[in-house]
Design a protein around this motif. Structure first.
Motif: not given
Ligand code: FAD
Ligand code: N01
Length: 536
Positions: A10, A13, A33, A35, A42, A45, A136, A433
């Motif tokens: 992933g 963030f 990743e 994507a 971000w 969505n 992640a 988050m």
């Molecule tokens: P993500 O940003 O979801 O990144 C995970 C990545 O892992 C993705 O790009 C995905 O493609 C990749 N991935 C997953 N599985 C695999 C795999 N098997 N192989 C390769 N790649 C993979 N939170 C807040 O605190 N405040 C907010 O205002 C807020 N707004 C949001 C708005 C929206 C529209 C959404 C959907 C969520 C929001 N969230 C918010 C929650 C948001 O998901 C988190 O804040 C934060 O962006 C998560 O980051 P992350 O890196 O943990 O996960």
């Protein structure tokens, strides 16, 4: 086979910061990743109206002073394109891209007990090994598939908000259906309504939404942030939700009705998620909760011209806040438009998607486009999508078939050297988050460095520690109203998913203290195994 100290899945963030932090600590690392770009949530969505609901100044990394000085947010709640630009800037600023392999999905991972390392497989058919495997993968990254039959036969265009196309989607002159009125639906509906010839909103459960009160960031606000950033960031880290919401300490029932109304009104005017902190007992006492719920219902009634439509928009079946409160710009007012129709799918359920629209029990709606704002297989979806095999070939998805089990939401027994960022059993989605992500990454980085100093090769939670943590997570949520709603917090949105309340609601600050104490006490609750040479 290529070998890394750490493989991270992933590049949102969490993955980006994990990569930066672990490389700074001297570990070799590779990110996979799925994507075609970085950014996670971000990146995916891109639907109209997408923006954060935690203030941009707070919903951003705090690990680098330079980054904080260089990046200027333009709005109180940044839009999706701005947040995506920020994450791309971070990837460049910290030279992360060369360690990230895009367009690559991790499909499986197995732990080799003899070599004390993970073999990680990708959809390209290649495999690498790593001493540590960090997930992640995101709590809200696996869109839930629409359950109705017929979507593939639909002759118009259809979209998932969580997999929005990169090219501009123009709804001008179109009849559009939006299915779902969670945060994604509530953000996109007012924007789509301005373009579409007609918009049909298919609502199953009404939601509580509070105006974001979004606005450009003024010079004064920026100056204040620049001056006090350090103390603000620290206050967020030890706060209940990881954000600077003023937290009321008294009971909603202990004050006169007009004092209570004033408090709610103040928070309504402030906007966004500030309602969460109005009184200390809002989420433990049903009667206290009712006062806030009724306040919002009164606002909804006042916003809608047609009393029948207003009545259908009133959330009544669950306590306010037990589904995430939405943050909107002109949502309720949208239903005063002549080109918007609210379809109550509780009264007239959707039966199927037809080639020309949606059929409900009351008849067919002919549309040109369907937007599925139907949410995610949250928290465990992306984790269990990977075929992860730990010690003795045990599968994570089988271990978790009755609900996820973790120690601190960061690791799980039987899966050595595997870490989750914002995993189930941590504050994750019950927080800002980015604050929770930084805390997990820093903690994991500290743990790996500590192990390296001691020549330790393996770490995993003991069964006792995991059982005690799961019991604690359940006990804390059991004191609250949070498990009561049919929300994605409990998996109720995905047919067949086991119903377990997944996040830890004991508070971001209290949770951080617990994690720090575990580390201080030599990673209490974890069992270590030594590298062969040092064991000898
Ligand atoms: P993500 O940003 O979801 O990144 C995970 C990545 O892992 C993705 O790009 C995905 O493609 C990749 N991935 C997953 N599985 C695999 C795999 N098997 N192989 C390769 N790649 C993979 N939170 C807040 O605190 N405040 C907010 O205002 C807020 N707004 C949001 C708005 C929206 C529209 C959404 C959907 C969520 C929001 N969230 C918010 C929650 C948001 O998901 C988190 O804040 C934060 O962006 C998560 O980051 P992350 O890196 O943990 O996960
Ligand atoms: O998803 P949701 P989301 N037939 O699950 C309906 C974050 N986020 O993408 O409630 C008919 O909340 C479903 O109805 P019901 C935030 O944490 C933040 O909107 O199950 N309807 C519901 O109305 C958020 O909580 C922002 O009865 C169906 C909707 O679809 C989380 O992501 C913006 C259906 C889904 O709502 C998820 O939000 C966006 C069906 N078969 C996301 N299936 C910000 O504002 C589902 N629904 C920062």
């Amino acid at each position: 086979m290529e070998h890394f100290d750490v493989v991270i899945v992933g590049a949102g963030f969490a993955g980006l910061y994990a990569l930066h932090r672990l490389r700074s600590l001297g570990f070799s690392a590779r990110v996979y990743e799925a994507a075609s770009g970085v950014g996670g949530t971000w990146f995916w969505n891109r639907y109209p109206g997408a923006r954060c609901d935690v203030e941009s100044l707070e919903y951003s990394y705090s690990f680098s002073d330079e980054l904080e000085q260089e990046w200027q947010w333009t709005e109180r709640y940044a839009s999706q394109p701005e947040i995506l630009r920020y994450l791309n800037y971070v990837a460049d600023r910290f030279n992360l891209r060369t360690h990230i392999q895009l367009n690559t999905r991790v499909t499986a991972a197995g732990f080799d007990e003899t070599a004390n390392c993970w073999t990680i497989q990708t959809d390209g058919g290649s495999a690498v090994s790593a001493a540590f495997f960090i997930l992640a993968t995101g709590c809200l990254s696996k869109p839930k598939a629409l359950e109705y039959k017929g979507l593939e036969s639909f002759q118009g265009k259809w979209y998932y908000t969580g997999q929005w196309p990169h090219e501009r989607v123009d709804f001008t002159g179109r009849r559009v259906a939006v299915i779902g009125t969670g945060s994604s639906g509530i953000q996109s509906i007012p924007v789509i309504a301005e373009q579409a010839a007609h918009l049909f909103v298919f609502q199953r459960t009404p939601n509580f939404s509070i105006p974001a009160q979004n606005r450009p960031l003024s010079g004064d606000v920026r100056q204040d942030w620049a001056t006090n950033r350090g103390s603000y960031r620290q206050a967020a880290r030890v706060s209940p939700f990881g954000m600077l919401v003023e937290q009321g300490t008294g009971s909603a029932l202990a004050v006169a009705p007009e004092v209570r109304e004033n408090e709610y009104e103040k928070r309504w005017q402030r906007g966004g998620l500030s309602m969460y902190g109005a009184f200390a007992d809002l989420f433990v006492d049903p009667q206290a909760n009712q006062t806030a719920a009724e306040f919002v219902r009164t606002k909804i009634r006042a916003a809608i011209r047609d009393p029948e439509v207003a009545e259908r928009l009133l959330p009544k079946s669950y306590p306010i806040g037990t589904k995430r409160i939405c943050s909107d710009t002109g949502y309720y007012e949208t239903f005063n438009r002549d080109n918007v129709t609210l379809v109550d799918t509780c009264a007239t359920p959707i039966e199927e998607i037809t080639p020309t629209g949606l059929r409900t029990t009351a008849g067919e709606y002919h549309v040109d486009s369907i937007v599925c704002a139907t949410g995610f297989d949250a928290i465990t979806g992306a984790l269990c999508h990977i075929d992860i095999q730990g010690r003795g070939g045990a599968r994570l998805r089988e271990k978790w078939s009755a609900g996820p089990r973790t120690y601190l939401g960061v690791a799980t027994t039987g899966f050595p050297n595997l870490f989750m960022i914002t995993g189930p059993g941590s504050p994750s989605v019950f927080s800002n988050m980015v604050v929770s992500i930084e805390q997990h990454v820093d903690w994991i980085g500290g743990c790996l460095a500590w192990m390296r100093d001691r020549h330790a090769a393996g770490i995993e939670p003991t069964e006792d520690a995991e059982n005690a943590w799961v019991a604690h997570v359940n006990e804390v949520s059991g004191y609250t109203l949070f498990p009561q709603a049919n929300s994605w917090y409990v998996g109720a949105n995905v047919p067949g998913k086991v119903r377990v309340f997944m996040p830890y609601v004991g508070g971001v600050g209290a949770y951080r203290e617990k994690c720090d104490a575990v580390a201080r006490n030599g990673y209490e609750g974890f069992a270590l195994s030594m590298a062969r040479s040092s064991a000898a």
